[in-house]
Design an enzyme around this catalytic site. Structure first.
Site, PDB file in Angstrom:
ATOM      1  N   HIS A  96       0.962  -1.128   0.034  1.00  0.00           N
ATOM      2  CA  HIS A  96       0.060  -0.057  -0.071  1.00  0.00           C
ATOM      3  C   HIS A  96       0.912   1.221  -0.217  1.00  0.00           C
ATOM      4  O   HIS A  96       0.603   2.104  -0.586  1.00  0.00           O
ATOM      5  CB  HIS A  96      -0.922  -0.020   1.187  1.00  0.00           C
ATOM      6  CG  HIS A  96      -1.702  -1.115   1.384  1.00  0.00           C
ATOM      7  ND1 HIS A  96      -2.887  -1.651   0.552  1.00  0.00           N
ATOM      8  CD2 HIS A  96      -1.670  -2.123   2.533  1.00  0.00           C
ATOM      9  CE1 HIS A  96      -3.356  -2.443   0.887  1.00  0.00           C
ATOM     10  NE2 HIS A  96      -2.644  -3.009   2.008  1.00  0.00           N
ATOM     11  N   HIS A 121       5.431   6.396   6.658  1.00  0.00           N
ATOM     12  CA  HIS A 121       5.132   6.099   5.329  1.00  0.00           C
ATOM     13  C   HIS A 121       4.799   7.363   4.598  1.00  0.00           C
ATOM     14  O   HIS A 121       4.489   8.419   5.208  1.00  0.00           O
ATOM     15  CB  HIS A 121       4.093   5.062   5.439  1.00  0.00           C
ATOM     16  CG  HIS A 121       2.901   5.490   5.970  1.00  0.00           C
ATOM     17  ND1 HIS A 121       2.548   5.427   7.317  1.00  0.00           N
ATOM     18  CD2 HIS A 121       1.874   6.261   5.366  1.00  0.00           C
ATOM     19  CE1 HIS A 121       1.435   5.851   7.515  1.00  0.00           C
ATOM     20  NE2 HIS A 121       0.722   6.441   6.489  1.00  0.00           N
ATOM     21  N   HIS A 123       2.450   9.045   1.127  1.00  0.00           N
ATOM     22  CA  HIS A 123       1.116   8.773  -0.088  1.00  0.00           C
ATOM     23  C   HIS A 123       1.474   9.887  -0.960  1.00  0.00           C
ATOM     24  O   HIS A 123       2.211  10.918  -0.740  1.00  0.00           O
ATOM     25  CB  HIS A 123       0.118   9.365   0.969  1.00  0.00           C
ATOM     26  CG  HIS A 123      -0.286   8.585   1.951  1.00  0.00           C
ATOM     27  ND1 HIS A 123      -1.195   7.423   1.882  1.00  0.00           N
ATOM     28  CD2 HIS A 123      -0.051   8.945   3.488  1.00  0.00           C
ATOM     29  CE1 HIS A 123      -1.493   6.976   3.127  1.00  0.00           C
ATOM     30  NE2 HIS A 123      -0.732   7.791   3.917  1.00  0.00           N
ATOM     31  N   GLU A 134      -2.855  13.429   1.172  1.00  0.00           N
ATOM     32  CA  GLU A 134      -4.017  13.296   1.564  1.00  0.00           C
ATOM     33  C   GLU A 134      -4.750  14.192   2.265  1.00  0.00           C
ATOM     34  O   GLU A 134      -6.023  14.689   1.629  1.00  0.00           O
ATOM     35  CB  GLU A 134      -3.865  12.182   2.842  1.00  0.00           C
ATOM     36  CG  GLU A 134      -3.331  10.729   2.397  1.00  0.00           C
ATOM     37  CD  GLU A 134      -3.689   9.608   2.789  1.00  0.00           C
ATOM     38  OE1 GLU A 134      -3.616   9.455   4.327  1.00  0.00           O
ATOM     39  OE2 GLU A 134      -4.411   8.802   2.442  1.00  0.00           O
ATOM     40  N   HIS A 147       3.807  10.497   6.709  1.00  0.00           N
ATOM     41  CA  HIS A 147       2.959  10.450   7.779  1.00  0.00           C
ATOM     42  C   HIS A 147       3.933   9.684   9.048  1.00  0.00           C
ATOM     43  O   HIS A 147       4.503   8.803   8.622  1.00  0.00           O
ATOM     44  CB  HIS A 147       1.750   9.640   7.937  1.00  0.00           C
ATOM     45  CG  HIS A 147       0.841  10.513   7.181  1.00  0.00           C
ATOM     46  ND1 HIS A 147      -0.224   9.759   6.423  1.00  0.00           N
ATOM     47  CD2 HIS A 147       0.593  11.783   6.935  1.00  0.00           C
ATOM     48  CE1 HIS A 147      -1.285  10.607   6.000  1.00  0.00           C
ATOM     49  NE2 HIS A 147      -0.785  11.643   6.315  1.00  0.00           N
ATOM     50  N   THR A 228      -5.908   6.829   7.918  1.00  0.00           N
ATOM     51  CA  THR A 228      -6.501   7.344   6.342  1.00  0.00           C
ATOM     52  C   THR A 228      -6.565   5.823   5.575  1.00  0.00           C
ATOM     53  O   THR A 228      -7.003   5.778   4.541  1.00  0.00           O
ATOM     54  CB  THR A 228      -5.485   8.151   5.937  1.00  0.00           C
ATOM     55  OG1 THR A 228      -4.247   7.868   5.611  1.00  0.00           O
ATOM     56  CG2 THR A 228      -5.711   9.406   6.617  1.00  0.00           C
TER      57      THR A 228
END
Ligand SMILES: *[C@@H]1O[C@H](CO)[C@@H](O)[C@H](O)[C@H]1NC(C)=O
Ligand SMILES: *[C@@H]1O[C@H](CO)[C@@H](O)[C@H](O)[C@H]1NC(C)=O
Length: 378
Positions: A96, A121, A123, A134, A147, A228
């Site tokens: 992911h 991690h 996004h 996000e 994050h 999230t």
């Protein structure tokens, strides 16, 4: 519980309205597969992970109407972030995102609890549309978002225990924009080739993790939201830094193109792109900001009550009109409907579906009343 006993709920309990749920852990109904696109995409998350369709969800759009200056929001004290190069951090492609495990010697000191780091991690979007943050500010996406996840180590023994508790997590969110080359981010990005595929792991030598944060850490947004990604537990105290950090175009491109959601032997490789959740509804809530330069949100017009006694009375009144049944009083085992009132008394946790007992205007003035109350008594 009848309307009568409702009025007997201790006044102290009322103040807990804006604390989130104390959910009982719920196993997914089936499977644990989820993704950002395709048949297991975002829209289907609530089927397997009910909290994804519930309240207090993240990310959100940060815009003036919901912002309120809060002078008590001080710069965070980050302890143990400056790691030695002899420490090794585990870098993982989990299908992911790409994540870096963080040691328990890293923590945040000056929140209501001590929050210990567990992982970071990212996004991001894709090379054609590098808008993968996000959170958004006034509807604007940034290129990517980092994050740094911490759990409440004062109250819980580990991440798993903290994960579904309303005060379980504190996450730092950092917007990433295109700019000059960033040697600190490169300390992670230079290892992407070793974790191209799901399940792959590599070692990253320790460095000063604080270099991944913006220099100005004093200005941030603060609100209570959720994970999230599934299971979307509403367990996160968010700190979203106002100022972005910069990485070069080449670095962003590496992030957008190096990784796959699939295993190395998968005949249908799936690029790891657009791994961001879309913004969630944010009604009747506020985001607190540590800085002044925002237009003051429109003044509160509804002053429902100045004392909790009156407020409780008012609520009882509204409740009585529709003569609530015991079905309207549920515990947190239920899938959260859109609007609920949560009350935590000394012995139990209760919630009511407010859209049923108090539709439309009534609901919003009640909520405003509680808000006013918790602000004045906080
Ligand atoms: C999982 O549950 C949902 C909703 O209950 C259902 O629609 C779906 O078909 C189930 N999927 C599998 C793989 O069982
Ligand atoms: C981080 O630690 C290293 C090695 O101990 C030290 O040289 C460096 O000055 C520290 N950096 C900061 C910002 O404290």
């Amino acid at each position: 519980m009848s309307a009568k006993s409702f009025s007997r709920i201790k006044v102290t309990a009322v103040l807990f309205l804006f604390l989130k749920i104390q959910p009982s852990v719920q196993a997914p109904l089936n499977g644990t597969k989820w993704s950002y696109i395709g048949p297991d995409g975002e829209k289907t998350w609530p089927q397997k992970y009910p909290f994804c369709g519930g309240g207090f969800q993240s990310p959100i759009d940060l815009h003036n109407n919901i912002l309120q200056y809060d002078s008590t929001l001080l710069p965070l004290e980050l302890i143990g972030y400056n790691m030695s190069t002899t420490d090794q951090l585990a870098l993982t492609n989990n299908g992911h995102s790409v994540r870096v495990g963080l040691p328990p010697t890293m923590y945040i000191r000056n929140l209501p609890f001590q929050y210990t780091a567990t992982q970071l991690h990212l996004h991001w979007g894709n090379r054609k549309k590098p808008e993968g943050s996000e959170h958004t500010i006034h509807g604007k996406h940034f290129a990517a978002e980092l994050h740094i996840v911490h759990y409440n180590s004062d109250k819980y023994p580990d991440v798993t225990a903290a994960m579904d508790k309303s005060d379980g997590f504190a996450v730092l969110a950092i917007f990433i924009e295109i700019g000059p080359f960033n040697p600190s981010y490169e300390k992670i990005f230079s290892h992407f080739q070793n974790v191209k595929y799901k399940g792959q792991k590599a070692q990253v030598p320790g460095f000063n993790i604080q270099e991944l944060l913006p220099k100005n850490m004093n200005e941030y947004y603060r609100y209570e939201g959720s994970l999230t990604t599934p299971p979307c537990y509403p367990s996160v105290l968010w700190t979203v830094f106002r100022h972005p950090v910069h990485i070069s175009e080449e670095q962003l491109l590496a992030l957008e193109t190096a990784l796959y959601c699939t295993r190395f032997d998968d005949p249908e490789p799936l690029e790891m792109v657009n791994n961001f959740r879309h913004i969630q509804e944010f009604e009747e809530r506020l985001v607190y900001v540590s800085f002044h330069e925002v237009a003051e949100r429109t003044k509160k017009t509804t002053k429902v009550s100045s004392t909790s006694q009156q407020l409780t009375m008012k609520m009882t009144e509204k409740t009585t009109k529709v003569s609530p049944t015991s079905q309207q009083l549920t515990t947190r085992m239920m899938i959260p409907p859109k609007y609920e009132l949560y009350l935590i008394t000394e012995s139990a946790f209760h919630s009511w579906d407010l859209t049923e007992i108090c539709p439309g205007q009534c609901f919003s003035s009640l909520l405003q009343g509680f808000k006013t109350l918790s602000e004045t008594e906080a």
